[in-house]
Design an enzyme around this catalytic site. Structure first.
Site, PDB file in Angstrom:
ATOM      1  N   ASP A   1       0.822  -1.202   0.000  1.00 54.72           N
ATOM      2  CA  ASP A   1       0.000   0.000   0.000  1.00 54.72           C
ATOM      3  C   ASP A   1       0.862   1.261   0.000  1.00 54.72           C
ATOM      4  O   ASP A   1       2.037   1.235   0.399  1.00 54.72           O
ATOM      5  CB  ASP A   1      -0.904   0.030   1.239  1.00 54.72           C
ATOM      6  CG  ASP A   1      -2.213  -0.711   1.026  1.00 54.72           C
ATOM      7  OD1 ASP A   1      -2.486  -1.102  -0.116  1.00 54.72           O
ATOM      8  OD2 ASP A   1      -2.944  -0.905   2.010  1.00 54.72           O
TER       9      ASP A   1
ATOM     10  N   LYS B   1      -3.592   2.852  -2.561  1.00 52.48           N
ATOM     11  CA  LYS B   1      -4.991   3.199  -2.366  1.00 52.48           C
ATOM     12  C   LYS B   1      -5.021   4.351  -1.386  1.00 52.48           C
ATOM     13  O   LYS B   1      -4.764   4.193  -0.201  1.00 52.48           O
ATOM     14  CB  LYS B   1      -5.802   2.024  -1.829  1.00 52.48           C
ATOM     15  CG  LYS B   1      -5.817   0.824  -2.751  1.00 52.48           C
ATOM     16  CD  LYS B   1      -6.832  -0.209  -2.297  1.00 52.48           C
ATOM     17  CE  LYS B   1      -8.234   0.203  -2.636  1.00 52.48           C
ATOM     18  NZ  LYS B   1      -8.496   0.324  -4.053  1.00 52.48           N
TER      19      LYS B   1
ATOM     20  N   MET C   1      -9.116   9.460   8.043  1.00 50.61           N
ATOM     21  CA  MET C   1      -9.521   9.998   6.739  1.00 50.61           C
ATOM     22  C   MET C   1     -10.583  11.096   6.891  1.00 50.61           C
ATOM     23  O   MET C   1     -11.533  11.177   6.129  1.00 50.61           O
ATOM     24  CB  MET C   1     -10.031   8.872   5.825  1.00 50.61           C
ATOM     25  CG  MET C   1      -8.980   7.827   5.516  1.00 50.61           C
ATOM     26  SD  MET C   1      -9.630   6.342   4.703  1.00 50.61           S
ATOM     27  CE  MET C   1     -10.320   5.454   6.112  1.00 50.61           C
TER      28      MET C   1
END
Length: 263
Positions: free
Chosen positions: A44, A66, A183
């Site tokens: 990742d 991602k 996030m």
């Protein structure tokens, strides 16, 4: 029948490995062993180069980034790569930032791999929400300030209903919970507005960017100033946002002036 048995014996394995928040020294021993034994690694974006460097020299490293707001490798393609490599007899490590089962799509990948008859193990990693606040000298729970902690994403998939932040605020207030928001930078204005329906504007907040890495930085603020602080200090992803009275422990451990700043 003999060919089928040979094929089954040659099927490799897949490990979903939590790379932690970034600092290689925060890896578990089990994670280091898995990385060192890998022949194929799917990595990742949030995994630090120092951790990828622990892979054997001959291992094939495939970056499958991602990240919210950026072009991402499709999840279906990542799962296809894992299955293909395992069926070729490879020892596959899916290397994920933080923990595979905390906003890492690990659950989806385990389900897909098992449905394809692939052996899979999960190796946990330290999640950024814990490492971030710990690096500042404060806990996520405290007998006097927080009776629990809620990990929640500030990003929902397109088409999904929005998170009920008002309900979360009321629950956090009534149950005395610390909120750890992943996030959440891009939606901080909306999150702030909704949380203020149930939590005081003076609620302490820590925003921590690049947790555990050399360029880690943070801001201490209040819920009423969350979005303006993020904009003022130009804090961008990856960040974790910690909301709750435990953040006062950061200020108390550092300086009286910081405590006054979030009062």
């Amino acid at each position: 029948m003999k060919n089928i048995e040979t094929t089954l014996r040659n099927v490799g394995t897949v490990s979903l490995v939590g790379a932690g928040p970034g600092d290689p020294e925060l890896l578990t021993i089990k994670a280091v062993k898995a990385i060192a034994a890998a022949t194929v690694l799917l990595v990742d974006d949030l995994v630090s180069p120092a951790i990828v460097a622990l892979a054997p020299p001959g291992a094939r490293v495939i970056h499958v980034g991602k990240r919210g707001g950026c072009k991402s490798t499709p999840q279906a393609f990542i799962e296809k790569l894992m299955v293909m490599a395992a069926r070729e007899g490879e020892t596959v490590v899916r290397l994920k930032g933080g923990d595979p089962f905390i906003f890492g799509r690990g659950g989806e990948e385990v389900e897909h791999l098992r449905a394809q008859g692939i052996t899979v193990q999960v190796i946990n990693g330290i999640t950024a929400g814990l490492a971030g606040i710990t690096s500042l000298g404060a806990p996520l729970t405290h007998r006097e300030h927080a009776h629990g902690v809620l990990f929640i994403t500030g990003h929902v998939r397109p088409g999904d209903s929005d998170t009920d932040w008002r309900a979360i605020a009321a629950t956090a207030r009534d149950a005395r919970l610390t909120l750890v928001i992943y996030m959440g930078v891009r939606g901080s204005a909306h999150i702030q507005e909704e949380l203020l329906t149930g939590l005081p504007a003076s609620t302490p907040v820590a925003v921590i960017q690049h947790v555990s890495l050399p360029d880690q930085r943070h801001a201490l603020t209040s819920l009423g100033q969350l979005h303006s602080t993020i904009e003022r200090d130009q804090l961008t992803s990856p960040c974790v946002i910690v909301v709750g009275d435990v953040v006062r422990g950061v200020a108390a451990a550092r300086a009286p002036e910081a405590l006054r700043r979030i009062a």
